[in-house]
Design an enzyme around this catalytic site. Structure first.
Site, PDB file in Angstrom:
ATOM      1  N   GLU A 198      27.913  30.890  35.148  1.00  0.00           N
ATOM      2  CA  GLU A 198      27.266  29.934  34.221  1.00  0.00           C
ATOM      3  C   GLU A 198      27.524  30.353  32.767  1.00  0.00           C
ATOM      4  O   GLU A 198      27.635  29.507  31.881  1.00  0.00           O
ATOM      5  CB  GLU A 198      25.753  29.853  34.470  1.00  0.00           C
TER       6      GLU A 198
ATOM      7  N   ASN B 191      26.895  20.163  33.065  1.00  0.00           N
ATOM      8  CA  ASN B 191      27.295  19.954  34.453  1.00  0.00           C
ATOM      9  C   ASN B 191      28.787  20.185  34.673  1.00  0.00           C
ATOM     10  O   ASN B 191      29.311  19.868  35.740  1.00  0.00           O
ATOM     11  CB  ASN B 191      26.940  18.530  34.901  1.00  0.00           C
TER      12      ASN B 191
ATOM     13  N   HIS C 173      28.596  21.339  43.127  1.00  0.00           N
ATOM     14  CA  HIS C 173      27.408  21.037  43.939  1.00  0.00           C
ATOM     15  C   HIS C 173      27.796  20.487  45.307  1.00  0.00           C
ATOM     16  O   HIS C 173      27.165  20.810  46.313  1.00  0.00           O
ATOM     17  CB  HIS C 173      26.517  20.011  43.227  1.00  0.00           C
TER      18      HIS C 173
ATOM     19  N   HIS D 207      25.450  29.790  44.306  1.00  0.00           N
ATOM     20  CA  HIS D 207      25.592  28.688  43.343  1.00  0.00           C
ATOM     21  C   HIS D 207      26.732  28.954  42.346  1.00  0.00           C
ATOM     22  O   HIS D 207      27.601  28.106  42.146  1.00  0.00           O
ATOM     23  CB  HIS D 207      24.263  28.475  42.605  1.00  0.00           C
TER      24      HIS D 207
HETATM   25  N1  LIG Z   1      17.087  24.241  36.799  1.00  0.00           N
HETATM   26  C1  LIG Z   1      18.279  24.480  36.318  1.00  0.00           C
HETATM   27  O1  LIG Z   1      18.619  24.075  35.206  1.00  0.00           O
HETATM   28  C2  LIG Z   1      19.257  25.281  37.127  1.00  0.00           C
HETATM   29  C3  LIG Z   1      20.421  25.768  36.522  1.00  0.00           C
HETATM   30  C4  LIG Z   1      21.288  26.552  37.279  1.00  0.00           C
HETATM   31  C5  LIG Z   1      20.976  26.836  38.606  1.00  0.00           C
HETATM   32  N2  LIG Z   1      19.837  26.346  39.157  1.00  0.00           N
HETATM   33  C6  LIG Z   1      19.485  26.668  40.549  1.00  0.00           C
HETATM   34  O2  LIG Z   1      19.284  28.066  40.667  1.00  0.00           O
HETATM   35  C7  LIG Z   1      19.480  28.440  42.033  1.00  0.00           C
HETATM   36  C8  LIG Z   1      20.272  29.726  42.095  1.00  0.00           C
HETATM   37  O3  LIG Z   1      19.561  30.737  41.436  1.00  0.00           O
HETATM   38  P1  LIG Z   1      19.835  32.272  41.728  1.00  0.00           P
HETATM   39  O4  LIG Z   1      21.280  32.521  41.725  1.00  0.00           O
HETATM   40  O5  LIG Z   1      18.978  33.023  40.798  1.00  0.00           O
HETATM   41  O6  LIG Z   1      19.387  32.418  43.251  1.00  0.00           O
HETATM   42  P2  LIG Z   1      18.100  33.026  43.998  1.00  0.00           P
HETATM   43  O7  LIG Z   1      16.849  32.626  43.376  1.00  0.00           O
HETATM   44  O8  LIG Z   1      18.329  32.668  45.418  1.00  0.00           O
HETATM   45  O9  LIG Z   1      18.262  34.614  43.813  1.00  0.00           O
HETATM   46  C9  LIG Z   1      19.347  35.263  44.392  1.00  0.00           C
HETATM   47  C10 LIG Z   1      18.913  36.429  45.289  1.00  0.00           C
HETATM   48  O10 LIG Z   1      18.556  37.547  44.486  1.00  0.00           O
HETATM   49  C11 LIG Z   1      17.269  38.042  44.863  1.00  0.00           C
HETATM   50  N3  LIG Z   1      16.677  38.590  43.660  1.00  0.00           N
HETATM   51  C12 LIG Z   1      16.179  37.920  42.604  1.00  0.00           C
HETATM   52  N4  LIG Z   1      15.889  38.757  41.599  1.00  0.00           N
HETATM   53  C13 LIG Z   1      16.185  40.001  42.022  1.00  0.00           C
HETATM   54  C14 LIG Z   1      16.124  41.275  41.433  1.00  0.00           C
HETATM   55  N5  LIG Z   1      15.738  41.439  40.158  1.00  0.00           N
HETATM   56  N6  LIG Z   1      16.513  42.339  42.165  1.00  0.00           N
HETATM   57  C15 LIG Z   1      16.965  42.180  43.436  1.00  0.00           C
HETATM   58  N7  LIG Z   1      17.066  40.985  44.050  1.00  0.00           N
HETATM   59  C16 LIG Z   1      16.684  39.911  43.351  1.00  0.00           C
HETATM   60  C17 LIG Z   1      16.574  36.835  45.449  1.00  0.00           C
HETATM   61  O11 LIG Z   1      15.540  37.227  46.304  1.00  0.00           O
HETATM   62  C18 LIG Z   1      17.723  36.144  46.166  1.00  0.00           C
HETATM   63  O12 LIG Z   1      17.917  36.747  47.407  1.00  0.00           O
HETATM   64  C19 LIG Z   1      20.176  27.285  42.696  1.00  0.00           C
HETATM   65  O13 LIG Z   1      19.240  26.638  43.537  1.00  0.00           O
HETATM   66  C20 LIG Z   1      20.561  26.374  41.546  1.00  0.00           C
HETATM   67  O14 LIG Z   1      20.583  25.012  41.928  1.00  0.00           O
HETATM   68  C21 LIG Z   1      18.984  25.589  38.433  1.00  0.00           C
HETATM   69 ZN   LIG Z   2      24.542  25.687  37.680  1.00  0.00          ZN
END
Ligand SMILES: NC(=O)c1ccc[n+]([C@@H]2O[C@H](COP(=O)([O-])OP(=O)(O)OC[C@H]3O[C@@H](n4cnc5c(N)ncnc54)[C@H](O)[C@@H]3O)[C@@H](O)[C@H]2O)c1
Ligand SMILES: [Zn+2]
Length: 353
Positions: free
Chosen positions: A179, A233, A240, A257
Site C-alpha cells: 500500500e 483504488n 480485490h 491483501h
Molecule cells: N478500510 C480501508 O480503507 C482499508 C484499506 C486497506 C485495507 N483494508 C482491509 O484491511 C485488511 C487487511 O489488513 P491486515 O493486513 O492488517 O490484516 P489482518 O488484520 O488480518 O492482520 C494480519 C495478521 O497479523 C496479525 N497481527 C496483527 N497485528 C500484529 C502484531 N502487532 N504482531 C503480530 N501479529 C499481528 C493478525 O492477527 C493477523 O493474523 C483487509 O481486509 C483489507 O480489505 C481496509
Molecule cells: Zn488496499
C-alpha cells in the site's frame, strides 16, 4: 512527529499517541471501554496498550478469530451480542486494536451497534497503519466478496505506534509495504523512488508518516469517494477480484491483501501502458519492483475466468461498467477508465511471462 488532522479526528504518532488517548479518555467520560482484539493482538499488542492507559476504566476485552475469512457478518453478530450482554450503551467506546480486519470490522460494529457508538483505531499492522485505519471506510466481506457491506464513518482518533510492528512477521510487513508503494505510484514519484529499492528499518517511522499524509490528503478532498478518492483504488479493481477468488477457492493458498493488490498494480500498470501512455520503462520498473518483493502467483485459464467474473461485483462499478484507476505517469493517476475484457486477459499474460 506532529499529529495529522483528518476529517473530524486526529492521527497521533508514537511518543504522544498514548498521552492523547489518556487525555481523550479523561475528557470523554465513557460508561465502559471495550477493546476488540484477535488472538494475535491479544497476545502481542494488548500487553503494550494496557499499561499505557492511566484512567481507571471498566475495560472489557472482546476477542475474535484472526484472518480475512472471519471478516464477515457472523463475526459482527458475535461482537454485537457480546456488547449487548455486557451492557454496552450509547456512551461506550470500542477500541479496535489490530490489523485491517479488526479496524474494518470493529469500525462497522461500532457504527451500527445501537445506531452507532464511538470507536478508536489502534492499528497494529503496517497495512492498517498506512491505510486501513485512516479514512473512515469500515465494513465486512459478504461470502468472498470483499467489503460488500459497510459504512463510511470516522473514528474518534487513530494512534499509530510503530512498536507494535516488532512482533509482525515479514510476510505481513511486505503486505503493508504494497500500500505504501501504491501511495508513491498514485501521488508521489519521489516517494516511489525512495521505496522501490527497499528501506532501512530506522526509516520506517518517517515513511509511515508520509504514507498517512498522502492517504489523508486524498481522503480530505473527497471523503465519500465521488471522484479523487478513487485513486486510492489503484491496483484494487483486479487486486480485490484476485483476493476474493483466492479466498473462496480452497485449492489455492490464501493471498494477503497486499500481495493481491501487488499483482493488481502490475496488471493495471500494463493497462496503463496500453491505454494511458505510461512509458514502457516505468512499466518495467513497476513489474520488477513488485517481482522482487512478492512471490509470483500462477494463474490457470480457469482462474482468470473466475477472477474476471468477480469484477462485476466491484464497488467502483456504476451502470454496469467496470471502472479502473490507471496511471498516465508514476504519480499521475486517471480515474473511471473502462476496459475491454480481452485486454484484461492480455494483462494477465504480461504478468505471467
Ligand atoms: N478500510 C480501508 O480503507 C482499508 C484499506 C486497506 C485495507 N483494508 C482491509 O484491511 C485488511 C487487511 O489488513 P491486515 O493486513 O492488517 O490484516 P489482518 O488484520 O488480518 O492482520 C494480519 C495478521 O497479523 C496479525 N497481527 C496483527 N497485528 C500484529 C502484531 N502487532 N504482531 C503480530 N501479529 C499481528 C493478525 O492477527 C493477523 O493474523 C483487509 O481486509 C483489507 O480489505 C481496509
Ligand atoms: Zn488496499
Amino acid at each position: 512527529m506532529k499529529s495529522i488532522t483528518s476529517e473530524s479526528y486526529s492521527v497521533h504518532f508514537n511518543a504522544i499517541a498514548f498521552a492523547a488517548l489518556n487525555t481523550h479518555l479523561e475528557n470523554a467520560s465513557y460508561s465502559k471501554v471495550f477493546v476488540l482484539v484477535d488472538e494475535n493482538t491479544h497476545e502481542h499488542c494488548l500487553p503494550i496498550l494496557m499499561p499505557a492507559i492511566e484512567q481507571e476504566y471498566d475495560f472489557e476485552i472482546i476477542e475474535i478469530e484472526s484472518g480475512e475469512e472471519h471478516k464477515n457478518i457472523a463475526t459482527c453478530t458475535q461482537v454485537w451480542e457480546i456488547l449487548s450482554e455486557l451492557n454496552a450503551d450509547r456512551k461506550s467506546v470500542l477500541i479496535n486494536l489490530g490489523g485491517g480486519v479488526i479496524t474494518d470490522l470493529g469500525g462497522f460494529v461500532a457504527s451500527t451497534y445501537k445506531r452507532g457508538i464511538e470507536f478508536i483505531n489502534i492499528p497494529t499492522t503496517l497495512l492498517a497503519m498506512v491505510d486501513a485505519s485512516v479514512g473512515g471506510k469500515t465494513g465486512v466481506d459478504l461470502g468472498a466478496l470483499k467489503n460488500q457491506v459497510g459504512v463510511i464513518n470516522q473514528p474518534e482518533m487513530v494512534l499509530v505506534v510503530s512498536e507494535f510492528l516488532n512482533t509482525l512477521n515479514e510476510r505481513q510487513l511486505q503486505s503493508g509495504f504494497a500500500e505504501m508503494l501504491k501511495h508513491g505510484l498514485i501521488q508521489d514519484r519521489k516517494y516511489w523512488n525512495t521505496l522501490k529499492n527497499g528501506v532501512a528499518p530506522e526509516q520506517i517511522d518517517e515513511l509511515i508518516y508520509h504514507s498517512v499524509g498522502i492517504k489523508n490528503e486524498v481522503v480530505l478532498k473527497d471523503p465519500t469517494e465521488q471522484n479523487v478518492r478513487k485513486i486510492l483504488n489503484y491496483g484494487h479493481t483486479l487486486g480485490h477480484a484476485i483476493e476474493s477468488y483466492f479466498l473462496e477457492s480452497p485449492a489455492h493458498e490464501l493471498l494477503l491483501h497486499g500481495e493481491a493488490i501487488a499483482i493488481g498494480m502490475v496488471l493495471e500498470g500494463w493497462l496503463s501502458h496500453q491505454l494511458e501512455g505510461l512509458t514502457e520503462s516505468d512499466l518495467i520498473e513497476i513489474k520488477k519492483t513488485f517481482a522482487a518483493r512478492y512471490p509470483k502467483t500462477t494463474f490457470a485459464p480457469s482462474d482468470i475466468d473466475g477472477i474476471l467474473s468477480l469484477l462485476k461485483f466491484d464497488k467502483k462499478n456504476s451502470h454496469g461498467n467496470i471502472n479502473f484507476v490507471l496511471l498516465k505517469n508514476i504519480g499521475q493517476p486517471v480515474i473511471d477508465v473502462q476496459i475491454n475484457e480481452n485486454l484484461l486477459h492480455e494483462a494477465f499474460a504480461y504478468y505471467s511471462e
